[in-house]
Enzyme design. Structure first.
Site, PDB file in Angstrom:
ATOM      1  N   TYR A 484       3.638   0.764  10.085  1.00 57.56           N
ATOM      2  CA  TYR A 484       2.283   0.239  10.231  1.00 57.56           C
ATOM      3  C   TYR A 484       1.769   0.506  11.641  1.00 57.56           C
ATOM      4  O   TYR A 484       0.890   1.297  11.842  1.00 57.56           O
ATOM      5  CB  TYR A 484       2.254  -1.256   9.899  1.00 57.56           C
ATOM      6  CG  TYR A 484       0.857  -1.831   9.895  1.00 57.56           C
ATOM      7  CD1 TYR A 484       0.015  -1.624   8.812  1.00 57.56           C
ATOM      8  CD2 TYR A 484       0.367  -2.560  10.977  1.00 57.56           C
ATOM      9  CE1 TYR A 484      -1.283  -2.122   8.800  1.00 57.56           C
ATOM     10  CE2 TYR A 484      -0.922  -3.067  10.978  1.00 57.56           C
ATOM     11  CZ  TYR A 484      -1.743  -2.857   9.886  1.00 57.56           C
ATOM     12  OH  TYR A 484      -3.027  -3.346   9.889  1.00 57.56           O
ATOM     13  N   SER A 564      -3.482   0.839   4.789  1.00 64.35           N
ATOM     14  CA  SER A 564      -4.539   0.425   5.696  1.00 64.35           C
ATOM     15  C   SER A 564      -4.382   1.167   7.034  1.00 64.35           C
ATOM     16  O   SER A 564      -4.473   2.391   7.067  1.00 64.35           O
ATOM     17  CB  SER A 564      -4.510  -1.095   5.873  1.00 64.35           C
ATOM     18  OG  SER A 564      -5.684  -1.565   6.473  1.00 64.35           O
ATOM     19  N   ASP A 649     -12.536  -2.311  -2.592  1.00 62.58           N
ATOM     20  CA  ASP A 649     -11.990  -2.475  -1.243  1.00 62.58           C
ATOM     21  C   ASP A 649     -13.151  -2.533  -0.260  1.00 62.58           C
ATOM     22  O   ASP A 649     -13.748  -1.513   0.084  1.00 62.58           O
ATOM     23  CB  ASP A 649     -11.053  -1.324  -0.896  1.00 62.58           C
ATOM     24  CG  ASP A 649     -10.269  -1.583   0.388  1.00 62.58           C
ATOM     25  OD1 ASP A 649     -10.685  -2.473   1.162  1.00 62.58           O
ATOM     26  OD2 ASP A 649      -9.248  -0.913   0.606  1.00 62.58           O
ATOM     27  N   HIS A 684      -8.347  -4.317  -1.359  1.00 61.55           N
ATOM     28  CA  HIS A 684      -7.456  -3.821  -0.310  1.00 61.55           C
ATOM     29  C   HIS A 684      -5.988  -4.115  -0.611  1.00 61.55           C
ATOM     30  O   HIS A 684      -5.105  -3.543   0.000  1.00 61.55           O
ATOM     31  CB  HIS A 684      -7.861  -4.445   1.025  1.00 61.55           C
ATOM     32  CG  HIS A 684      -7.368  -3.680   2.212  1.00 61.55           C
ATOM     33  ND1 HIS A 684      -7.674  -2.356   2.442  1.00 61.55           N
ATOM     34  CD2 HIS A 684      -6.573  -4.055   3.252  1.00 61.55           C
ATOM     35  CE1 HIS A 684      -7.102  -1.956   3.562  1.00 61.55           C
ATOM     36  NE2 HIS A 684      -6.426  -2.959   4.075  1.00 61.55           N
TER      37      HIS A 684
END
Length: 712
Positions: A484, A564, A649, A684
């Protein structure tokens, strides 16, 4: 260095694939023609940037909807011809079919509340009981009854101070937009109150109503794409329509700020948080016991975090990164909490203080040490009494209250599905309440180890590696590398039955704790932001190189995934090192770094990313790694890529993935598939029905297995 014998072994595995695999993977896919306008471009400080797929930003246009339909048809045709796809879905269904309770909490009506999913329910059900050990829980609220397809999610419940009323928040189809309803807790009767267009913040009860944060009703047809501006705080009094709600706070001079509120346990003090323009938050306080009281500003800027824990014996306890990048706790007189009156209660340490809460007259402190969590009991002066002993590397979720001494916690790790305990503060003893797991799962069959590898600039980076016992480090093992690296978010160990499928089939799961996260405090976070963002990509590339050089895997068997900000990560490193990976799964990613700040709440990411409007240097830096703008078009072989997004989203709008996929499919990047999976009535990720989750992972694993030459 990649050892030649390992490459030969991996090549031998690939050479032995069945002819059906070779035939399918060799087929040239005809991709749909995307809506385009070659004349579209933007100027950034004299830099001209073409944006031919700008029409895809209009996600409700007829031509975009037709393209989405055509892309899904191509993707589903490819996936449907993978012979073991249905078997994978069946196994994932079986692995998910077990009870999943959450940590209980004792609320102000005297009941213990907890969520539980019986196994395959689309949404978890909220239960309550007077007796946790011997009582029979009753259903308090079942969100599965709120929609036929399970796409209405229950985001949380909040209790009035007297326990008489409960507000609950729902979202529809995965959107960030929230709606609030109110129930009489004794009778479970739904009251007429209904609040719409709330976002980012839960109801905060005070007296016979609650505070909440919301935006103005958006333009019809643009609910999920237009920029959100002018976040306001309102007060809703029970029994009145939303149109009569009282405006409590707004800041029209700063339309891109977030505003949310909190309240002390005794409802004497209201807290106002301001964020969106920095890495931290501003804080104001209002005394609710004094008529016509005004806001007292504790911190105007947003350069660090500051959050009230509660007010105890006339002292306000504050959790903050002010002068403490790894966080500390200070206290001050509640009637004069300005910074010159702060007294340090819990000083900064080498570990990162990630949370603090009260349990009766004690503090519970949670720390991250090398990305694994540890919890301690302390007194109100910050003196550590003891550590809560946890089984191994993991994550702990605690519930406690100022009003009673009961503490509950849930421990989870890569091979611990989630055991729930009650904790006795006086004795330090933990008592197991529940422990559930997928049928037949044996945690002792697996190993988790933590390694530290060296990134490009010499930085030492931690990574967790989980695998089945007996695995050999001969380069022949499939690896699923996840990362991430952003927004001050740590990747702690945790369990999911969907990952268990990968592990039980001989795969290795590797989770890299990249810069940009909070694993080592604010300095670690800043080292992966703005014009240091390349550090995040270098850390992830170094993780892949480590897994190869240490004999865990080879490039032909290496899959990378992230969602994301992690989708941005996957897109960027795929462009930079396409030869290093066999499969890439960028999920709901931020793929257009030049225009991300123009949609919904994208502007809120500027403290981490910077924007193309900031300066010539920042614009050039973003353009240098933006996934959509750096796809090679010279025949360089890319990994097989499956992009995922969803039509609802409204955090990372689907236009990011649309434009990235269209650019990818039109470029010369070799013959491996470049597909996009566009979910419907989903957002999302939060609140997604279990059925949709299983379908998505069945498609992801089928795609991975097909492209690394593994069958099931």
């Amino acid at each position: 260095m990649i050892h030649l014998n390992r490459l030969k072994l991996a090549a031998g595995i690939l050479a032995g694939l069945a002819s059906s695999f070779m035939t399918m993977n060799a087929e040239k896919i005809t991709y749909p023609k995307a809506p385009a306008d070659p004349s579209v471009s933007d100027q950034y400080f004299g830099i001209t940037v073409a944006d031919p797929y700008r029409p895809l930003e209009n996600d409700t246009a007829a031509e975009t909807l037709e393209w989405v339909k055509a892309e899904n048809a191509v993707t589903q045709d490819y996936l449907s011809r993978i012979p073991f796809r249905d078997k994978i879905r069946q196994r994932l269904t079986a692995l998910n079919d077990y009870e999943k309770p959450t940590t209980p909490s004792k609320e102000k009506d005297g009941y213990y509340y907890f969520y539980k999913n019986d196994g395959l329910q689309n949404q978890s059900v909220l239960y309550r009981t007077r007796d946790l050990r011997n009582g029979t829980p009753e259903v308090f609220l079942d969100p599965n009854t709120l929609s036929e397809d399970g796409t209405v999610a229950l985001n949380g419940v909040q209790f009035s101070n007297d326990g008489r009323y409960v507000s609950y928040s729902i979202s529809r189809s995965g959107s960030d937009w929230n709606e609030f309803y109110v129930i009489d807790s004794a009778t479970k009767t739904l009251l007429p109150d209904h609040v719409e267009w709330a976002k980012f913040g839960s109801p905060v009860w005070h007296g016979d109503g609650f505070y909440y944060s919301a935006y103005a009703r958006p333009e019809a047809g643009k609910e999920f794409s237009n920029a959100n501006e002018n976040h306001r705080v309102y007060y809703h009094r029970l029994g009145t329509p939303q149109e009569e709600d009282i405006l409590i706070y707004e800041d029209p001079d700063h339309p891109l700020h977030f505003h949310s509120v909190g309240i002390s346990d005794d409802e004497s003090c209201l807290f106002l948080f301001t964020s969106g323009a920095g890495i931290g938050n501003g804080l104001k306080i209002k005394n609710l016991t004094t008529p016509d009281a005004t806001w007292l500003t504790i911190e105007e800027g947003q350069d660090y975090y500051i959050e009230p824990i509660d007010i105890v014996d006339g002292r306000i306890y504050l959790f903050t990164s002010k002068d403490a990048p790894k966080y500390r706790i200070v206290a001050a007189p509640a009637d004069n909490p300005l910074q010159e009156n702060w007294t340090e209660i819990v000083p900064e340490t080498d570990a990162v203080l990630t949370a603090a809460q009260f349990a009766a007259d004690n503090l519970i402190l949670t720390y991250d040490k090398d990305a694994a969590q540890h919890a301690y009991i302390a007194d109100t002066d910050g003196n550590i009494i003891r550590e809560i002993q946890l089984p191994t590397y993991g994550t702990v979720y605690l519930t406690s209250s100022r009003s009673h001494p009961e503490v509950f916690y849930k421990f989870t790790s890569f091979t611990y599905p989630g055991s729930i305990y009650s904790y006795d503060i006086a004795t330090g003893e933990s008592t197991l309440l529940t422990a559930t797991a997928p049928q037949g799962f044996q945690p002792d069959d697996y190993i988790t180890e933590q390694v530290f590898y060296t990134s490009k600039d010499g930085t030492r980076v931690p990574m967790f590696i989980t695998y089945k016992k007996g695995l050999r480090k001969d380069g022949s093992n499939p690896v699923y590398l996840y990362g991430y690296g952003g927004f001050n978010i740590a990747l702690n160990p945790g369990f999911t039955p969907n990952r268990l499928f990968w592990l039980e089939n001989g795969g290795i799961y590797a989770q890299a704790n990249l810069r940009g996260g909070s694993e080592y405090g604010e300095e670690w976070h800043k080292a992966g932001t703005k014009m240091q963002k390349q550090n995040v990509f270098d850390d992830f590339i170094a993780a892949a190189e480590y897994m190869i050089s240490e004999g865990w895997t080879s490039p032909e068997l290496l899959t990378i995934e992230g969602g994301s900000n992690g989708g941005l990560l996957v897109g960027a490193v795929t462009n930079q090192r396409p030869e290093l990976f066999r499969v890439a799964i960028p999920r709901v990613g931020v793929m257009d770094m030049m225009r991300y700040h123009l949609f919904t709440i994208g502007w809120n990411w500027a403290p981490d990313y910077g924007t193309s409007a900031d300066s010539p240097e920042m614009a050039a830096y973003l353009l240098g790694y933006s996934p959509t703008h750096n796809i090679k078009n010279d025949g360089t072989p890319y990994p097989a890529i499956l992009v995922t997004t969803a039509d609802h989203d409204d955090r990372v709008v689907p236009a990011h993935s649309f434009k990235y996929a269209a650019t990818l499919q039109s470029a010369d990047t070799g013959d491996r598939p470049k597909l996009i999976r566009i979910d419907s009535k989903a957002g999302h990720g939060a609140g997604k029905p279990i059925g949709k989750v299983i379908d998505e992972y069945a498609d992801i694993y089928s795609f991975i297995f097909q492209n690394i030459g593994k069958t099931y």
